[in-house]
Design a protein around this motif. Structure first.
Motif, PDB file in Angstrom:
ATOM      1  N   ARG A   1       1.005  -1.268   0.200  1.00 59.33           N
ATOM      2  CA  ARG A   1       0.190  -0.273   0.115  1.00 59.33           C
ATOM      3  C   ARG A   1       0.670   1.522  -0.506  1.00 59.33           C
ATOM      4  NH1 ARG A   1      -4.732  -2.322   4.873  1.00 59.33           N
ATOM      5  NH2 ARG A   1      -5.734  -2.976   2.554  1.00 59.33           N
TER       6      ARG A   1
ATOM      7  N   MET B   1       2.163   2.035  -3.790  1.00 56.54           N
ATOM      8  CA  MET B   1       1.578   2.254  -4.610  1.00 56.54           C
ATOM      9  C   MET B   1       0.566   3.332  -4.040  1.00 56.54           C
ATOM     10  SD  MET B   1      -0.168   0.018  -6.081  1.00 56.54           S
ATOM     11  CE  MET B   1      -1.326   0.118  -6.751  1.00 56.54           C
TER      12      MET B   1
ATOM     13  N   PHE C   1      -1.451   4.959  -1.270  1.00 57.16           N
ATOM     14  CA  PHE C   1      -2.628   4.927  -0.199  1.00 57.16           C
ATOM     15  C   PHE C   1      -1.697   5.230   1.045  1.00 57.16           C
ATOM     16  CE2 PHE C   1      -4.003   1.060  -2.850  1.00 57.16           C
ATOM     17  CZ  PHE C   1      -4.452   1.657  -4.080  1.00 57.16           C
TER      18      PHE C   1
ATOM     19  N   TYR D   1      -1.560  -3.395 -11.064  1.00 57.95           N
ATOM     20  CA  TYR D   1      -1.196  -3.909  -9.547  1.00 57.95           C
ATOM     21  C   TYR D   1      -2.775  -4.854  -9.373  1.00 57.95           C
ATOM     22  CZ  TYR D   1      -3.007  -3.118  -4.973  1.00 57.95           C
ATOM     23  OH  TYR D   1      -3.438  -3.449  -2.833  1.00 57.95           O
TER      24      TYR D   1
ATOM     25  N   PRO E   1      -5.056  -5.722  -6.416  1.00 59.47           N
ATOM     26  CA  PRO E   1      -4.923  -5.687  -4.708  1.00 59.47           C
ATOM     27  C   PRO E   1      -5.514  -6.901  -4.082  1.00 59.47           C
ATOM     28  CG  PRO E   1      -7.118  -4.735  -6.290  1.00 59.47           C
ATOM     29  CD  PRO E   1      -5.570  -5.542  -7.302  1.00 59.47           C
TER      30      PRO E   1
ATOM     31  N   SER F   1     -11.921  -6.124  -5.064  1.00 62.19           N
ATOM     32  CA  SER F   1     -13.359  -5.040  -3.727  1.00 62.19           C
ATOM     33  C   SER F   1     -13.695  -4.253  -5.773  1.00 62.19           C
ATOM     34  CB  SER F   1     -13.778  -5.147  -2.704  1.00 62.19           C
ATOM     35  OG  SER F   1     -15.066  -3.818  -3.087  1.00 62.19           O
ATOM     36  N   PHE F   2     -14.379  -4.913  -6.166  1.00 61.61           N
ATOM     37  CA  PHE F   2     -14.688  -3.978  -7.828  1.00 61.61           C
ATOM     38  C   PHE F   2     -15.838  -3.262  -7.559  1.00 61.61           C
ATOM     39  CE2 PHE F   2     -12.331  -6.990 -10.438  1.00 61.61           C
ATOM     40  CZ  PHE F   2     -10.777  -6.395  -9.916  1.00 61.61           C
ATOM     41  N   PHE F   3     -16.619  -2.362  -8.705  1.00 59.24           N
ATOM     42  CA  PHE F   3     -18.240  -2.096  -8.310  1.00 59.24           C
ATOM     43  C   PHE F   3     -19.050  -3.072  -8.798  1.00 59.24           C
ATOM     44  CE2 PHE F   3     -15.241   1.675 -10.239  1.00 59.24           C
ATOM     45  CZ  PHE F   3     -14.842   2.515  -9.128  1.00 59.24           C
ATOM     46  N   ASP F   4     -19.814  -3.580  -7.337  1.00 57.79           N
ATOM     47  CA  ASP F   4     -20.596  -4.445  -7.639  1.00 57.79           C
ATOM     48  C   ASP F   4     -21.736  -4.096  -8.883  1.00 57.79           C
ATOM     49  OD1 ASP F   4     -19.426  -6.154  -6.278  1.00 57.79           O
ATOM     50  OD2 ASP F   4     -20.490  -5.641  -3.948  1.00 57.79           O
ATOM     51  N   ASP F   5     -21.931  -2.941  -9.213  1.00 59.95           N
ATOM     52  CA  ASP F   5     -23.246  -2.871 -10.112  1.00 59.95           C
ATOM     53  C   ASP F   5     -23.376  -2.954 -11.090  1.00 59.95           C
ATOM     54  OD1 ASP F   5     -21.800  -0.246  -9.156  1.00 59.95           O
ATOM     55  OD2 ASP F   5     -23.099   0.952 -10.310  1.00 59.95           O
TER      56      ASP F   5
ATOM     57  N   PHE G   1     -17.123  -2.935 -16.103  1.00 53.69           N
ATOM     58  CA  PHE G   1     -15.886  -3.220 -15.743  1.00 53.69           C
ATOM     59  C   PHE G   1     -14.955  -2.494 -16.154  1.00 53.69           C
ATOM     60  CE2 PHE G   1     -12.394  -4.298 -12.852  1.00 53.69           C
ATOM     61  CZ  PHE G   1     -12.216  -2.494 -11.524  1.00 53.69           C
TER      62      PHE G   1
ATOM     63  N   PHE H   1     -14.868   0.969 -18.583  1.00 52.16           N
ATOM     64  CA  PHE H   1     -14.553   1.472 -17.630  1.00 52.16           C
ATOM     65  C   PHE H   1     -13.559   1.839 -17.018  1.00 52.16           C
ATOM     66  CE2 PHE H   1     -14.542   2.812 -13.022  1.00 52.16           C
ATOM     67  CZ  PHE H   1     -14.186   4.396 -13.528  1.00 52.16           C
ATOM     68  N   ILE H   2     -12.565   0.867 -16.372  1.00 55.15           N
ATOM     69  CA  ILE H   2     -11.315   1.422 -16.787  1.00 55.15           C
ATOM     70  C   ILE H   2     -10.487   1.570 -17.357  1.00 55.15           C
ATOM     71  CG2 ILE H   2      -9.103  -0.153 -15.114  1.00 55.15           C
ATOM     72  CD1 ILE H   2     -10.908   0.148 -13.065  1.00 55.15           C
TER      73      ILE H   2
ATOM     74  N   TYR I   1     -11.451   5.271 -17.853  1.00 58.34           N
ATOM     75  CA  TYR I   1     -10.814   6.049 -16.876  1.00 58.34           C
ATOM     76  C   TYR I   1      -8.913   6.530 -16.686  1.00 58.34           C
ATOM     77  CZ  TYR I   1     -10.285   7.079 -11.712  1.00 58.34           C
ATOM     78  OH  TYR I   1      -9.771   7.414 -10.635  1.00 58.34           O
TER      79      TYR I   1
END
Lengths: 272, 266
Positions: free
Chosen positions: A47, A50, A52, A80, A82, A86-90, A96, A99-100, A103
């Motif tokens: 972390r 990264m 964070f 990376y 992780p 935990s990605f966007f569940d929706d 996804f 989107f990435i 993004y």
């Protein structure tokens, strides 16, 4: 030339948790295995790399760029995975990945298709409905699809079946051949042994050993010389146990597996 | 400064809430404006006579002079405060704190996008939502008032009034956003992001009852939005709306700076 560099990194969470004065580096084109039991500080160290977490003291740099203050520049070259996916569940997996790519402002289509095929992942379903293994595969695709030069992989094969684990190991080996720099944390001895040039072992937030995979083996090799009654018996013995025959004397060596070496460092003591 | 991919995704996430609150606002606004009728006024006034404290606590006072005054009494004390406020609370929390808490912030932070860009984009999403909601309310009010009572409404006054309302909600959004940026745990983010505005609203209700409780008005930012003052053209009312706006800008800026500097446990 070292690409990833950690110097005297300290982060104390209290109660003996955290990382204490960790230093190591990963060279250009090298694969570094970061081994340690749960809660040893692997993810905390990653972390920091990264960007964070801000180092309480010490310094992390990637290619000379500070991992905290110049994290956006560092991130442009990083892939990376992780430790906890935990990605966007929706979203669906396809949405996804799209989107990435959008993004990050990159075009990844070819590479993405190839990776999806390699890991036999059909990303059309909702991420919420995906199994642990599917999410892990999605994480792998998302980390590799923009073809980064530096890969930071936090327990990348957790949740994968043995076949997929071996495909992943092959992927990492290919990337290494292409000159990528890889830092991989794991407690899968086999995959570290197969892929990494050097191995660092962390325990209770402290580095207890850093060495090449081969040297770690050598250090933990013991040899015995036995004398047998006849040369014929000695020859047979040497053939059965893979020893070196010298007249009636045979020298046999035991090679500890990395797993045993690992147990040497941790065995018998509690880590938490 | 803003990441379009993220903005698009988050605006999609706002749509459902915007539609729900838009529908609720449409229903209330159209019913209440259509109730504007001298005969009906008497009925409402009789409610106020029977239970003055209760009606006053939700901002409804008797004898509103004209349509706008009537709207101020019956819409700007409760409906147009509560629903946009709920929007701020729900979205404010979801935009930052929920991602950090659930760990999905990893996908956003592990990319060559500056943290302040992430926070600024999320702020824009919240502000856009508030703007859409207030704009929509204004349009509904205009349509209902113009269709029912073509001569009654001063459009310019309505715009100024809703400008003040917008400042109030931007400020509330700022509180929710800041709390979302500070806390990495949804529990605390909601506790402060929803708790502070809700508590302030309760104080406002108390203050409206009057008597000793009126002093409560010094402890709530809702006092800074005074619809009566704005339509009466009081400069103090306009100035306090600007105070809300300036406060909102500060809250958002502070939130972005904090998010930029903080450790992310993801």
């Amino acid at each position: 030339m070292s690409v990833i560099k950690i110097e005297n990194l300290v982060r104390d969470y209290g109660g003996g948790k955290g990382v204490f004065d960790i230093s190591f580096h990963v060279n250009q084109g090298e694969a570094f295995g970061f081994l340690g039991p749960n809660g040893a500080g692997k993810t905390t160290t990653i972390r920091h790399l990264m960007g964070f977490l801000k180092p309480k003291s010490g310094k992390c740099t990637i290619d000379g760029l500070d991992c905290w203050s110049e994290r956006d520049k560092v991130q442009a070259r990083l892939g990376y995975i992780p430790g906890e996916i935990s990605f966007f569940d929706d979203m669906t997996g396809t949405e996804f990945l799209r989107f990435i790519a959008e993004y990050r402002k990159i075009d990844t289509r070819n590479r993405m298709e190839e990776l999806l095929e390699r890991f036999e992942l059909d990303p059309k379903s909702k991420i919420k409905k995906m199994s642990k293994g599917m999410k892990q595969k999605l994480g792998i695709v998302a980390a590799f699809m923009h073809d980064p030069d530096i890969l930071i992989l936090d327990e990348p094969t957790s949740g994968l079946d043995p076949l997929m684990q071996s495909r992943f190991v092959n992927l990492v080996a290919e990337e290494k051949e292409n000159g990528k720099t890889i830092l991989m944390s794991s407690h899968m001895f086999e995959e570290v042994e197969r892929t990494c040039d050097r191995i660092g072992i962390i325990r209770n937030g402290r580095m207890v050993a850093i060495d090449s995979a081969a040297a770690l083996h050598e250090r933990h090799t013991r040899s015995y010389t036995v004398t047998l009654e006849s040369e014929a018996a000695a020859k047979a013995f040497a053939a059965d146990f893979g020893g070196i025959c010298n007249g009636k004397k045979v020298t046999v060596a035991t090679k500890q597996s990395l797993e045993e070496i690992f147990m040497n460092y941790y065995g018998g003591e509690k880590n938490d | 400064m803003i990441n379009m991919a993220l903005y698009k995704r988050e605006m999609k996430g706002s749509i459902k809430l915007l539609i729900i609150f838009g529908a609720i606002i449409t229903m209330y606004v159209s019913i209440i404006i259509n109730m504007y009728d001298p005969q009906m006024m008497k009925t409402l006034d009789s409610f106020v006579e029977v239970m003055p404290e209760l009606m006053a606590s939700v901002g409804m006072k008797a004898n509103a002079a004209n349509l706008l005054g009537f709207m101020v009494s019956y819409l700007y004390g409760f409906i147009l405060l509560i629903f946009p406020m709920l929007f701020c609370i729900l979205r404010g929390n979801a935009l930052i704190a929920k991602y950090v808490d659930k760990g999905s912030m990893v996908s956003l932070a592990a990319a060559p996008v500056k943290r302040c860009t992430i926070a600024f984009t999320q702020m824009k999403v919240l502000v856009s939502g508030i703007l859409l909601l207030i704009l929509y309310s204004t349009i509904v009010e205009l349509i209902c008032a113009k269709s029912g009572f073509p001569e009654e409404l001063d459009i310019k006054e309505l715009f100024i009034l809703n400008g003040g309302l917008l400042c109030l909600h931007l400020f509330i959004g700022g509180i929710c956003f800041l709390s979302s940026c500070i806390f990495s745990d949804t529990k605390y983010s909601v506790a402060f992001g929803a708790g502070i505005p809700a508590f302030m609203y309760v104080l406002q209700m108390l203050a409206n009852v009057g008597g000793d409780a009126e002093k409560a008005k010094y402890f709530t930012f809702f006092t800074l939005f005074s619809p009566d003052g704005i339509i009466a053209g009081k400069s103090s009312a306009i100035a306090s709306a600007f105070v809300l706006f300036a406060g909102a800008v500060m809250l958002y800026a502070l939130g972005i700076v904090i998010f930029e500097k903080k450790d992310l446990p993801i």
